[in-house]
Design a protein around this motif. Structure first.
Motif, short mmCIF file in Angstrom:
data_model
loop_
_atom_site.label_atom_id
_atom_site.label_comp_id
_atom_site.label_asym_id
_atom_site.label_seq_id
_atom_site.Cartn_x
_atom_site.Cartn_y
_atom_site.Cartn_z
N ALA A 61 0.83 -1.20 0.00
CA ALA A 61 0.00 0.00 0.00
C ALA A 61 0.87 1.26 0.00
CB ALA A 61 -0.93 0.00 1.21
N ALA A 62 1.92 1.26 0.81
CA ALA A 62 2.77 2.45 0.90
C ALA A 62 3.49 2.72 -0.41
CB ALA A 62 3.78 2.28 2.03
N LEU A 63 4.04 1.69 -1.03
CA LEU A 63 4.78 1.88 -2.27
C LEU A 63 3.86 2.34 -3.40
CD1 LEU A 63 7.29 -1.13 -2.27
CD2 LEU A 63 7.67 1.24 -1.52
N GLY B 297 13.17 14.35 4.73
CA GLY B 297 12.30 15.52 4.76
C GLY B 297 11.33 15.55 3.59
N GLU B 298 11.80 15.13 2.41
CA GLU B 298 10.95 15.12 1.22
C GLU B 298 9.80 14.13 1.36
OE1 GLU B 298 13.78 14.26 -1.79
OE2 GLU B 298 14.59 16.31 -1.85
N LEU B 299 10.05 12.99 1.99
CA LEU B 299 8.98 12.01 2.19
C LEU B 299 7.85 12.60 3.02
CD1 LEU B 299 7.92 9.07 1.89
CD2 LEU B 299 9.06 8.57 4.06
N SER B 300 8.20 13.25 4.12
CA SER B 300 7.19 13.86 4.97
C SER B 300 6.49 15.01 4.25
CB SER B 300 7.82 14.37 6.27
OG SER B 300 8.31 13.30 7.05
N ALA B 301 7.25 15.83 3.52
CA ALA B 301 6.66 16.96 2.81
C ALA B 301 5.67 16.49 1.76
CB ALA B 301 7.77 17.79 2.17
N ALA B 302 6.01 15.43 1.04
CA ALA B 302 5.15 14.94 -0.04
C ALA B 302 3.88 14.28 0.47
CB ALA B 302 5.93 13.96 -0.91
N THR B 303 3.92 13.71 1.66
CA THR B 303 2.79 12.91 2.14
C THR B 303 1.93 13.63 3.17
OG1 THR B 303 4.21 11.87 3.83
CG2 THR B 303 4.02 10.75 1.70
N ALA B 304 2.38 14.77 3.70
CA ALA B 304 1.58 15.51 4.68
C ALA B 304 0.23 15.89 4.07
CB ALA B 304 2.33 16.76 5.12
N GLY B 305 -0.81 15.70 4.86
CA GLY B 305 -2.15 16.05 4.40
C GLY B 305 -2.80 15.02 3.49
N ARG B 306 -2.16 13.89 3.29
CA ARG B 306 -2.71 12.87 2.37
C ARG B 306 -3.01 11.55 3.09
NH1 ARG B 306 -1.86 14.19 -2.96
NH2 ARG B 306 -3.46 12.58 -3.27
N ALA B 307 -3.21 11.61 4.38
CA ALA B 307 -3.44 10.39 5.16
C ALA B 307 -4.68 9.64 4.70
CB ALA B 307 -3.53 10.71 6.65
N ALA B 308 -5.75 10.37 4.39
CA ALA B 308 -7.00 9.70 4.00
C ALA B 308 -6.79 8.87 2.74
CB ALA B 308 -8.09 10.74 3.79
N THR B 309 -6.02 9.39 1.80
CA THR B 309 -5.76 8.65 0.56
C THR B 309 -4.99 7.37 0.86
OG1 THR B 309 -5.69 10.72 -0.68
CG2 THR B 309 -4.71 8.79 -1.73
N TYR B 310 -3.96 7.49 1.72
CA TYR B 310 -3.18 6.30 2.05
C TYR B 310 -4.04 5.26 2.75
CZ TYR B 310 -0.25 3.10 4.61
OH TYR B 310 0.27 1.94 5.13
N TYR B 311 -4.79 5.65 3.76
CA TYR B 311 -5.53 4.66 4.55
C TYR B 311 -6.70 4.06 3.76
CZ TYR B 311 -2.70 5.42 8.65
OH TYR B 311 -1.63 5.46 9.52
N THR B 312 -7.22 4.80 2.79
CA THR B 312 -8.23 4.19 1.91
C THR B 312 -7.60 3.06 1.11
OG1 THR B 312 -9.50 6.24 1.73
CG2 THR B 312 -9.77 4.62 -0.03
N ARG B 313 -6.39 3.32 0.58
CA ARG B 313 -5.70 2.27 -0.17
C ARG B 313 -5.32 1.11 0.74
NH1 ARG B 313 -2.83 1.17 -4.75
NH2 ARG B 313 -3.11 3.22 -5.74
N ARG B 314 -4.78 1.41 1.92
CA ARG B 314 -4.35 0.35 2.83
C ARG B 314 -5.53 -0.49 3.30
NH1 ARG B 314 -3.74 -3.36 5.22
NH2 ARG B 314 -2.20 -3.97 6.80
N GLY C 214 -1.05 17.10 14.30
CA GLY C 214 -1.60 18.19 13.50
C GLY C 214 -0.99 18.22 12.10
N PRO C 215 -0.48 19.38 11.67
CA PRO C 215 0.07 19.48 10.31
C PRO C 215 1.34 18.66 10.11
CG PRO C 215 0.54 21.47 11.56
CD PRO C 215 -0.43 20.67 12.38
N PHE C 216 1.94 18.17 11.18
CA PHE C 216 3.15 17.35 11.08
C PHE C 216 2.83 15.87 10.83
CE2 PHE C 216 4.86 21.13 13.01
CZ PHE C 216 6.15 21.20 12.50
N LEU C 217 1.56 15.52 10.64
CA LEU C 217 1.20 14.13 10.37
C LEU C 217 1.65 13.77 8.95
CD1 LEU C 217 -0.31 11.61 11.45
CD2 LEU C 217 -2.35 12.49 10.29
N ALA C 218 2.51 12.77 8.83
CA ALA C 218 3.08 12.40 7.54
C ALA C 218 3.41 10.92 7.53
CB ALA C 218 4.32 13.23 7.24
N LEU C 219 3.61 10.39 6.34
CA LEU C 219 3.95 8.97 6.21
C LEU C 219 5.41 8.73 6.56
CD1 LEU C 219 2.73 6.19 5.18
CD2 LEU C 219 4.06 6.63 3.10
N SER C 220 5.66 7.69 7.35
CA SER C 220 7.01 7.22 7.64
C SER C 220 7.10 5.76 7.22
CB SER C 220 7.30 7.33 9.15
OG SER C 220 8.50 6.65 9.48
#
Length: 326
Positions: A20-22, A82-99, A152-158
């Motif tokens: 899902a993450a990839l 840093g780029e991974l967090s920047a690219a994925t911040a605010g997109r949690a709903a999309t990830y968890y829908t896929r997962r 908050g806004p620091f929520l990102a994919l790791s």
């Protein structure tokens, strides 16, 4: 349940998480920070990622040549985190829908982190050593954990393991970094991925001073492109200190094991270095002062208990950045 069945189910969950993450990164976001998925069959238990050769794991190069020889690659590593967090911040709903299409998932557990129970063990060990957590230090730890659980806004994919063994780079020319090992991926506080730049992970005795050697700036400059709140020194410093302190307490859970080892075992000074590095990070960022003082007290007790581990980690001749723990 049978242990074998439990292990099989855990392995299946990890495979689904990695897949899902990839695909989230490559297909939903179009981010080239991780390998593409060539093929996958979760029912059969296999996933075929893109071949990233001739890239090499950064930790191998650091062990072989030392950090000074690979300052550019370390910078690329910090930027990629840093780029991974920047690219994925605010997109949690999309990830968890896929997962969720691949099986049950618990976003709250991801935010808490898979090592949270070990942190509680570390706190109990501190009390056994003569440094119970109480008063203002206890209050600060509670506040720090609240920060990590509600980013908050620091929520990102790791990817769940932000260490130098999980980044592959070209040893010469443009690094073109790729992050790997997403089997424990999930959305959590972005600054947990910066801890590896400040506090030793399992492989290292020391990781150096990231502000002095520039890694802190590389990471933070990449992060602000997706999380502009990271420009706020107070907010950034507090989150970073909270993440470093949490990790140090996770590592403290190893005390009982290390206490049985023979004098001279390198895991002992590594634990002291870890505690002191976390405290130093909080002090530099003027955050969690009582928790930092408590952590330094634990380190001092360990220095007294393990006289063989009472060493000067500021001596760069003996403890240069990214000195491996053998």
């Amino acid at each position: 349940m049978q242990p074998g069945r439990d292990q099989a189910r855990a392995a299946a969950r990890r495979l689904c998480t990695e897949l899902a993450a990839l695909r989230f990164l490559g297909e939903d976001l179009g981010v080239g920070l991780a390998p593409r998925v060539i093929a996958a069959d979760t029912a059969s238990g296999f996933l075929v990622p893109e071949d990233l050769a001739p890239r090499i794991a950064l930790d191998h190069l650091l062990r072989l040549d030392g950090a000074a020889a690979h300052s550019g690659l370390l910078a690329a590593f910090a930027r990629a985190r840093g780029e991974l967090s920047a690219a994925t911040a605010g997109r949690a709903a999309t990830y968890y829908t896929r997962r969720a299409r691949l099986g049950p998932v618990d976003p709250a557990a991801d935010r808490a982190g898979r090592f949270a129970p070990l942190r509680d063990t570390g706190i109990r060990h501190a009390a056994d050593l003569g440094a119970p957590l109480d008063g203002r230090a206890a209050y600060e730890l509670s506040a720090a954990l609240d920060e990590l659980h509600h980013p908050g806004p620091f929520l990102a994919l790791s990817n769940g393991d932000a260490e130098a063994n999980n980044v592959l780079l070209h040893p010469r020319g443009p690094a073109d970094a790729r992050l790997i090992d997403f089997e424990y991926a999930g959305y959590t506080h972005a600054l947990t991925d910066a801890v590896c730049l400040y506090v030793p992970g399992p492989a290292w005795m020391t990781v150096g001073e990231p502000i002095t050697i520039g890694l802190a700036d590389h990471y933070r400059h990449a992060l602000v492109h997706g999380i502009p709140e990271a420009e706020d020194d107070q907010r950034y410093g507090y989150g970073l200190a909270a993440a470093c302190m949490s990790w140090a307490l996770v590592r403290l859970q190893r005390f009982a094991l290390l206490d049985t080892r023979s004098p001279g075992d390198p895991s002992r000074p590594q634990l002291i270095a870890t505690l002191e590095a976390a405290a130093r990070t909080a002090e530099v960022h003027k955050a969690l002062p009582h928790l930092a003082a408590w952590t330094r007290r634990i380190a001092a007790l360990l220095r007294s208990r393990w006289t063989d581990a009472d060493q000067d980690f500021a001596d760069l001749a003996r403890f240069p950045p990214y000195r491996a723990r053998h």
